[in-house]
Design a protein around this motif. Sequence first.
Motif, PDB file in Angstrom:
ATOM      1  N   THR A  32      58.686  17.015  68.689  1.00  0.00           N
ATOM      2  CA  THR A  32      58.774  16.109  67.547  1.00  0.00           C
ATOM      3  C   THR A  32      57.409  15.932  66.896  1.00  0.00           C
ATOM      4  N   LEU A 108      61.123   2.332  53.469  1.00  0.00           N
ATOM      5  CA  LEU A 108      62.395   2.461  54.166  1.00  0.00           C
ATOM      6  C   LEU A 108      63.528   1.913  53.305  1.00  0.00           C
ATOM      7  N   THR A 117      54.262   6.225  59.899  1.00  0.00           N
ATOM      8  CA  THR A 117      54.541   7.430  60.660  1.00  0.00           C
ATOM      9  C   THR A 117      53.305   8.318  60.731  1.00  0.00           C
ATOM     10  N   SER A 125      61.494  15.408  46.213  1.00  0.00           N
ATOM     11  CA  SER A 125      62.857  15.041  45.830  1.00  0.00           C
ATOM     12  C   SER A 125      63.235  15.795  44.557  1.00  0.00           C
ATOM     13  N   THR A 132      59.955  11.995  52.530  1.00  0.00           N
ATOM     14  CA  THR A 132      60.143  12.531  53.873  1.00  0.00           C
ATOM     15  C   THR A 132      61.402  13.389  53.907  1.00  0.00           C
ATOM     16  N   ALA A 133      61.672  13.975  55.069  1.00  0.00           N
ATOM     17  CA  ALA A 133      62.879  14.793  55.212  1.00  0.00           C
ATOM     18  C   ALA A 133      64.141  13.968  55.018  1.00  0.00           C
ATOM     19  N   GLN A 134      64.067  12.657  55.297  1.00  0.00           N
ATOM     20  CA  GLN A 134      65.218  11.773  55.114  1.00  0.00           C
ATOM     21  C   GLN A 134      65.366  11.325  53.659  1.00  0.00           C
ATOM     22  N   GLY A 135      64.393  11.661  52.814  1.00  0.00           N
ATOM     23  CA  GLY A 135      64.444  11.260  51.418  1.00  0.00           C
ATOM     24  C   GLY A 135      63.737   9.955  51.127  1.00  0.00           C
ATOM     25  N   TYR A 136      62.968   9.409  52.094  1.00  0.00           N
ATOM     26  CA  TYR A 136      62.254   8.155  51.897  1.00  0.00           C
ATOM     27  C   TYR A 136      60.940   8.430  51.179  1.00  0.00           C
ATOM     28  N   ASP A 191      63.615   7.951  64.127  1.00  0.00           N
ATOM     29  CA  ASP A 191      63.310   8.831  62.992  1.00  0.00           C
ATOM     30  C   ASP A 191      61.810   8.969  62.742  1.00  0.00           C
ATOM     31  N   ASN A 192      61.007   8.813  63.792  1.00  0.00           N
ATOM     32  CA  ASN A 192      59.550   8.952  63.695  1.00  0.00           C
ATOM     33  C   ASN A 192      58.879   7.799  62.947  1.00  0.00           C
TER      34      ASN A 192
END
Length: 263
Positions: A32, A108, A117, A125, A132-136, A191-192
Motif C-alpha cells: 500500500t 473528503l 495522506t 478528473s 486521488t484515485a477515489q476522486g477526492y 483508504d489511506n
Amino acid sequence: MPTSALHVARTGLEAQDARMRVIANNLANIGTTGFKRDRADFATLAYQEQRIAGQQSTAQTSYAIGLNLGTGVQVLGTTRIESQGTLNQTGNSLDIALDGPGYFQVELPGGGQTGFTRAGNFTLSPEGQLVTAQGYAVTPPIQVPQGVESIAIAPDGTVSASQAGQAAPIQLGQIQVASFVNPAGLRAIGDNFLVETAASGSAELGTAGQLGRGNVRQGMLESSNVNVVEELVEMIEAQRAYEINSKMVSAVDEMLRNANQTL
C-alpha cells in the motif's frame, strides 16, 4: 488461585490475538502506497495488593517486600510508526511523494472534512482537477487546463504546466504540506486517509521543505514502511506467547480437575 490464573491466561490470549491482528494488517498492506506500520502496545492490568511493602509485620519490624498479584495484560493502544518508506521512481508526472515529514491534504466527501495522506498517486478528473484515485480533490485545488503538454511539480510544491505555443510555463498553484504536533494522534479511517483528533492537534499548513516539512518529489511514490522480516519475527513471538497462555489454561484446568477428584 487457579481461577485467577485462568483469568490472567485469558487476558494473555486476548492480547496476543490483538497483536496478531495488528501484524496481519501490516503484512496485508505491505504494497500500500504510503502505509505506516502499527505496533501493539501492552500494559498490565490492576494489581491485587495483599500485603504492602513497609507494612508492619510485628510491633518492631515491617515487611521488606510486598505481596502483589497481577491480574493480566491489556492492549493499551496501537502506535503508528512514522518512519520514511522507500521512494520509488514511477515516471508518472502526477505521482508525487514527500521526502520527509508531512501530509498531503484531500477534501473528503460529505461535510467538507479534510483528510491527510502520504499516498501521492494522484490523477486528473474529467474537469482537469488534481484528485486521488477515489476522486477526492487535493486541497488547495489544482486545476489543469486543456491542451497542457507537460506538468512540472517543484520540490516546494509549485505546480506549473507547459502549453503548446507558449514559451514560458504557467503556474497552476502550489501543493501545501500539513504537519502536526503529534502525528501519532491522527485517526486512520481507511483508504489511506487520516483525520485530525484532539490528540494530534490542528493541522499546520506550510510550504514543502520549510520548517521541517518534507520536499515534494515528482514522479515518485513512497512505499510502505513495513519490513517483512521484522513482522515475521513479531508473528512468531506472538504465536509462541499465545501457545504459552494456552498451555497455562490447560495446566490450570488439570489442577482444578485433580482438586475436584481429590476432594
